[in-house]
Design an enzyme around this catalytic site. Structure first.
Site, PDB file in Angstrom:
ATOM      1  N   LYS A  83      31.472  21.054 -25.104  1.00 25.71           N
ATOM      2  CA  LYS A  83      30.198  20.700 -24.468  1.00 25.71           C
ATOM      3  C   LYS A  83      29.525  19.606 -25.293  1.00 25.71           C
ATOM      4  CE  LYS A  83      27.010  23.879 -22.195  1.00 25.71           C
ATOM      5  NZ  LYS A  83      26.299  25.137 -22.394  1.00 25.71           N
TER       6      LYS A  83
HETATM    7  O1  G3P Z   1      23.924  26.761 -19.404  1.00 23.93           O
HETATM    8  C1  G3P Z   1      22.709  26.246 -19.850  1.00 23.93           C
HETATM    9  C2  G3P Z   1      21.692  27.312 -19.768  1.00 23.93           C
HETATM   10  O2  G3P Z   1      22.018  28.284 -20.697  1.00 23.93           O
HETATM   11  C3  G3P Z   1      20.295  26.914 -19.975  1.00 23.93           C
HETATM   12  O3  G3P Z   1      19.540  27.934 -19.427  1.00 23.93           O
HETATM   13  O4  G3P Z   1      17.582  29.318 -19.034  1.00 23.93           O
HETATM   14  O5  G3P Z   1      17.870  28.119 -21.225  1.00 23.93           O
HETATM   15  O6  G3P Z   1      17.300  26.850 -19.171  1.00 23.93           O
HETATM   16  P1  G3P Z   1      17.978  28.056 -19.734  1.00 23.93           P
END
Ligand code: G3P
Length: 219
Positions: A83
Site C-alpha cells: 500500500k
Molecule cells: O481502508 C482504509 C480505512 O481503514 C480508513 O477507514 O474509517 O479510518 O476512514 P477510516
C-alpha cells in the site's frame, strides 16, 4: 463484489474466514496501532488465514523508502500487496513495484483525477475513502461512480476498492456503483448479516416446531 476485512485484528479475520466469506484483508498503521502488535508478525499471521490479497502499508514519504519497506513486506508471503499513498512519490514507487511484478494498493484516494493517475501507474487496487469524503460533506459514493466510468472507458484493469466504509449502506451502495471490492470493518461485516425479520422468522419457525412436537406427544 469481493469482500475484504479492514482490520489488523487476527481474531476478527479468523472469524470471517471461518464463515467462509473473506476475499482479502487491508491493514494500515492506525489499525495495527490499535492492536499494539509487531506489524510484520501480524501480517504473517493474517497471510496464514487468507490466500486473498493482504495489503501492507508503507510509511516512508519518498519512493526509495517505500520500495525498501515494500521489498521487506513481500518477503512475508506471496499474497502481500504493497500500500502506497496517492502522491507523486507514491506513484513513482507504484510504477517501479508494478514493473517488477509486485502488486500495489494505492491508498488515500479522494478524487477522480487521483484515481486516473493511480490506474495509469499500474495499481492493482485503488482505494477511494468514502467515509472520509462523507465526513467533509461530500458524497463519497459519487467518486466510486466516476472511477467506474473512467476505468471502463479506457479498460483500466485496476480494481476499485471501496475503503473507509462506515455502514452496511456504504457496502450496498458500493456494490450498486460497481466497486470491485469493499474493505469492511468487522463490526459492519457482522451488521450485514442481520435483519430483524430474519430473527423474527427464525423465532416463529422454532415456536411452531415446538408446538408440533407437543401436539405429537399428546397423540
Ligand atoms: O481502508 C482504509 C480505512 O481503514 C480508513 O477507514 O474509517 O479510518 O476512514 P477510516
Amino acid at each position: 463484489m469481493k469482500i475484504f476485512i479492514d482490520s489488523a485484528n487476527v481474531e476478527e479475520i479468523r472469524k470471517a474466514a471461518d464463515i467462509g466469506i473473506l476475499d482479502g484483508v487491508t491493514t494500515n498503521p492506525s489499525l495495527i496501532m490499535r492492536e499494539g502488535r509487531d506489524y510484520k508478525k501480524t501480517l504473517k499471521e493474517i497471510c496464514g488465514i487468507t490466500k486473498g490479497p493482504v495489503s501492507a502499508e508503507t510509511i516512508s514519504l519518498d519512493a526509495k523508502g517505500m520500495i525498501k519497506e515494500g521489498k521487506e513486506f513481500v518477503k512475508i508471503a506471496k499474497n502481500i500487496v504493497i500500500k502506497v499513498p496517492m502522491t507523486q512519490e507514491g506513484m513513482k514507487a507504484c510504477s517501479i513495484f508494478t514493473k517488477s511484478g509486485i502488486k500495489v494498493n494505492t491508498t488515500l484516494v479522494f478524487s477522480a483525477n487521483q484515481a486516473l493517475l493511480a490506474a495509469k501507474a499500474g495499481s492493482y487496487l485503488v482505494s477511494p475513502f468514502l467515509g472520509r469524503l462523507d465526513d467533509m460533506g461530500q458524497t463519497g459514493m459519487e467518486l466510486i461512480e466516476e472511477m467506474r466510468q473512467i476505468y471502463d472507458n479506457y479498460g483500466f484493469k485496476a480494481q476499485i476498492l471501496a475503503a473507509s466504509i462506515r455502514s452496511p449502506q456504504h457496502v450496498k451502495e458500493s456494490a450498486l456503483s460497481g466497486a470491485d471490492v469493499a474493505t469492511i470493518p468487522f463490526k459492519v461485516y457482522e451488521q450485514m448479516f442481520k435483519h430483524a425479520l430474519t430473527d423474527k422468522g427464525i423465532k416463529a419457525f422454532l415456536d411452531d416446531w415446538d408446538k408440533l412436537q407437543k401436539e405429537l406427544k399428546k397423540k
